[in-house]
Design a protein around this motif. Structure first.
Motif, PDB file in Angstrom:
ATOM      1  N   MET A   1      -2.289  54.987 -12.853  1.00 15.61           N
ATOM      2  CA  MET A   1      -2.181  55.434 -11.463  1.00 15.61           C
ATOM      3  C   MET A   1      -3.434  55.081 -10.668  1.00 15.61           C
ATOM      4  SD  MET A   1       0.838  56.490 -11.217  1.00 15.61           S
ATOM      5  CE  MET A   1       0.805  57.158  -9.549  1.00 15.61           C
ATOM      6  N   ARG A   2      -4.547  54.902 -11.338  1.00 18.27           N
ATOM      7  CA  ARG A   2      -5.785  54.488 -10.668  1.00 18.27           C
ATOM      8  C   ARG A   2      -5.609  53.131  -9.973  1.00 18.27           C
ATOM      9  NH1 ARG A   2     -11.599  54.884 -12.053  1.00 18.27           N
ATOM     10  NH2 ARG A   2     -11.290  56.589 -13.525  1.00 18.27           N
TER      11      ARG A   2
ATOM     12  N   LEU B   1      -2.570  53.889  -3.995  1.00 21.41           N
ATOM     13  CA  LEU B   1      -3.721  54.733  -4.300  1.00 21.41           C
ATOM     14  C   LEU B   1      -5.026  53.959  -4.216  1.00 21.41           C
ATOM     15  CD1 LEU B   1      -2.289  56.964  -7.155  1.00 21.41           C
ATOM     16  CD2 LEU B   1      -2.228  57.284  -4.671  1.00 21.41           C
ATOM     17  N   VAL B   2      -4.986  52.674  -4.536  1.00 16.06           N
ATOM     18  CA  VAL B   2      -6.172  51.833  -4.348  1.00 16.06           C
ATOM     19  C   VAL B   2      -6.577  51.832  -2.875  1.00 16.06           C
ATOM     20  CG1 VAL B   2      -7.034  49.457  -4.409  1.00 16.06           C
ATOM     21  CG2 VAL B   2      -5.774  50.383  -6.364  1.00 16.06           C
ATOM     22  N   GLU B   3      -5.586  51.675  -1.989  1.00 15.27           N
ATOM     23  CA  GLU B   3      -5.871  51.661  -0.552  1.00 15.27           C
ATOM     24  C   GLU B   3      -6.283  53.043  -0.054  1.00 15.27           C
ATOM     25  OE1 GLU B   3      -6.161  50.120   3.415  1.00 15.27           O
ATOM     26  OE2 GLU B   3      -6.461  49.393   1.369  1.00 15.27           O
TER      27      GLU B   3
ATOM     28  N   ILE C   1      -6.158  64.294 -12.886  1.00 17.06           N
ATOM     29  CA  ILE C   1      -7.533  64.768 -13.032  1.00 17.06           C
ATOM     30  C   ILE C   1      -8.473  63.570 -12.992  1.00 17.06           C
ATOM     31  CG2 ILE C   1      -9.147  66.056 -14.473  1.00 17.06           C
ATOM     32  CD1 ILE C   1      -6.763  67.673 -13.250  1.00 17.06           C
ATOM     33  N   ASP C   2      -8.081  62.477 -13.627  1.00 17.71           N
ATOM     34  CA  ASP C   2      -8.866  61.246 -13.590  1.00 17.71           C
ATOM     35  C   ASP C   2      -9.071  60.779 -12.152  1.00 17.71           C
ATOM     36  OD1 ASP C   2      -9.974  58.683 -14.759  1.00 17.71           O
ATOM     37  OD2 ASP C   2      -8.211  57.873 -13.743  1.00 17.71           O
ATOM     38  N   ILE C   3      -8.014  60.826 -11.332  1.00 22.32           N
ATOM     39  CA  ILE C   3      -8.130  60.398  -9.940  1.00 22.32           C
ATOM     40  C   ILE C   3      -9.029  61.352  -9.152  1.00 22.32           C
ATOM     41  CG2 ILE C   3      -6.826  60.241  -7.771  1.00 22.32           C
ATOM     42  CD1 ILE C   3      -4.619  58.853  -9.394  1.00 22.32           C
ATOM     43  N   LEU C   4      -8.849  62.647  -9.345  1.00 23.74           N
ATOM     44  CA  LEU C   4      -9.715  63.606  -8.659  1.00 23.74           C
ATOM     45  C   LEU C   4     -11.188  63.340  -8.962  1.00 23.74           C
ATOM     46  CD1 LEU C   4      -7.706  66.930  -9.154  1.00 23.74           C
ATOM     47  CD2 LEU C   4      -8.102  65.755  -6.982  1.00 23.74           C
ATOM     48  N   LEU C   5     -11.505  63.107 -10.221  1.00 26.85           N
ATOM     49  CA  LEU C   5     -12.897  62.869 -10.602  1.00 26.85           C
ATOM     50  C   LEU C   5     -13.404  61.536 -10.053  1.00 26.85           C
ATOM     51  CD1 LEU C   5     -12.805  64.105 -14.316  1.00 26.85           C
ATOM     52  CD2 LEU C   5     -13.611  65.355 -12.304  1.00 26.85           C
ATOM     53  N   ALA C   6     -12.538  60.514 -10.063  1.00 27.49           N
ATOM     54  CA  ALA C   6     -12.951  59.190  -9.587  1.00 27.49           C
ATOM     55  C   ALA C   6     -13.188  59.171  -8.083  1.00 27.49           C
ATOM     56  CB  ALA C   6     -11.888  58.151  -9.960  1.00 27.49           C
ATOM     57  N   TRP C   7     -12.396  59.923  -7.352  1.00 27.67           N
ATOM     58  CA  TRP C   7     -12.482  59.882  -5.892  1.00 27.67           C
ATOM     59  C   TRP C   7     -13.449  60.898  -5.302  1.00 27.67           C
ATOM     60  CZ3 TRP C   7      -6.847  59.431  -3.590  1.00 27.67           C
ATOM     61  CH2 TRP C   7      -6.219  58.279  -4.113  1.00 27.67           C
TER      62      TRP C   7
END
Length: 261
Positions: free
Chosen positions: A122-123, A128-130, A181-187
C-alpha cells in the motif's frame, strides 16, 4: 534478468499473479514452490513456468530471489533458508511473528549481503504515493489528523490458518492493519504514544481480534487513526484515507480510484 521463485503459491491471489505475469523483461519466473504440488503447478501453468517443487531448498540453484507468501508462522524459517543461501527475499507482511524472529532475519540479511524487504504494497499505491507527496509538501498546510479506514469481510473455513493466533501471529491488526500502521509511521513521523483496542465480536471465527482501533500521537502533536475490521457486512468507506490539514483536506478513495482535494 532476475530469476524469481514464488514460495507459497496458495498465498498468491489473482492480483499477485497478474502483476507477476506483467513484470516484463526484468523478471523471469523460474520456479513455483508450494507444499501442495497441485497449487504449485496451477501457478506455474498461469505464469508459463517450467519448474515446480514442494520445498524452496530444491530450487536454490535456479533462482536469484524469492517472493514468500507462506503462512506467517513459516516466514522466519523460509526467510532464513533463502537468505543463508544468498537469495534476495520479498516477504509478505508481517515479516515474522516475534521481534526475535525479525531480528534473526535482519541479521541473516546483513550477513548474506542480500536484500530483505517486507511487501507493504500500500506504500506504493499510486493514489497514496501522490497523497503522501501532497501532505509532505504542505499543499494544505500542516496535517493534524490522518484517518484510515479498512472495512472488509474476511472469513475462511473453520480450519484455515488465518483463524489461529499461533499461525497468523495475532489478529486483524497484526495481519492486515500493519499495512496502515506502516503508512502512519512513514507519513507522520516519530510516534510518542498510542492505543490499540480490539474485539472478536462480529468475527467469532478468529482467535485474535477481528476488529481493531488504533490511535497514535506523533512528536509534532498530529494524530493518526486506523479502524480495521474483517467482519464488515457492508461498507461505504471500504479503504479510505482522510488527511485533515490546517488549510484544507485530502481524501484518497481506493475503491473509486480518486484523490480529492
Amino acid at each position: 534478468m532476475v530469476r524469481l521463485a514464488l514460495v507459497g503459491c496458495g498465498g498468491f491471489g489473482e492480483s499477485h499473479m497478474k502483476a507477476l505475469a506483467e513484470a516484463g523483461d526484468d523478471v523471469a519466473i523460474a520456479a513455483c514452490v508450494d507444499p501442495n504440488i497441485d497449487r504449485a503447478r496451477k501457478a506455474a501453468n498461469y505464469l508459463e513456468c517450467d519448474r515446480v517443487a514442494t520445498d524452496c531448498l530444491d530450487v536454490l540453484d535456479h533462482v536469484d530471489a524469492a517472493v514468500v507468501a507462506v503462512p506467517h508462522n513459516f516466514h522466519h524459517t523460509v526467510g532464513i533458508q533463502l537468505l543463508n543461501a544468498g537469495k534476495h527475499v520479498l516477504m509478505e507482511k508481517p515479516l515474522a511473528l516475534t521481534e526475535g524472529q525479525c531480528l534473526d532475519l535482519i541479521r541473516a540479511e546483513q550477513t548474506s549481503g542480500c536484500t530483505l524487504m517486507v511487501a507493504y504494497v500500500m506504500r506504493y499505491h499510486p493514489l497514496l504515493v501522490e497523497m503522501e507527496r501532497l501532505i509532505k509538501q504542505r499543499t494544505f498546510g500542516d496535517c493534524f489528523q490522518l484517518s484510515i479506514w479498512t472495512e472488509q469481510h474476511t472469513e475462511h473455513g473453520p480450519n484455515h490458518w488465518t483463524n489461529h493466533i499461533d499461525t497468523l501471529g495475532g489478529g486483524q491488526l497484526f495481519s492486515h492493519g500493519c499495512h496502515y500502521i506502516d503508512i502512519l509511521l512513514a507519513w507522520m513521523g516519530e510516534p510518542v504514544e498510542g492505543t490499540h483496542i480490539g474485539s472478536r465480536l462480529g468475527t467469532p471465527w478468529m482467535e485474535g481480534e477481528g476488529t481493531s482501533n488504533v490511535t497514535i500521537r506523533f512528536a509534532n502533536d498530529a494524530v493518526g487513526y486506523h479502524f480495521g475490521t474483517w467482519g464488515a457486512q457492508g461498507t461505504r468507506l471500504k479503504y479510505s484515507f482522510h488527511a485533515h490539514c490546517t488549510k484544507g483536506m485530502l481524501e484518497a478513495q481506493i475503491r473509486t480510484g480518486r484523490l480529492l482535494l
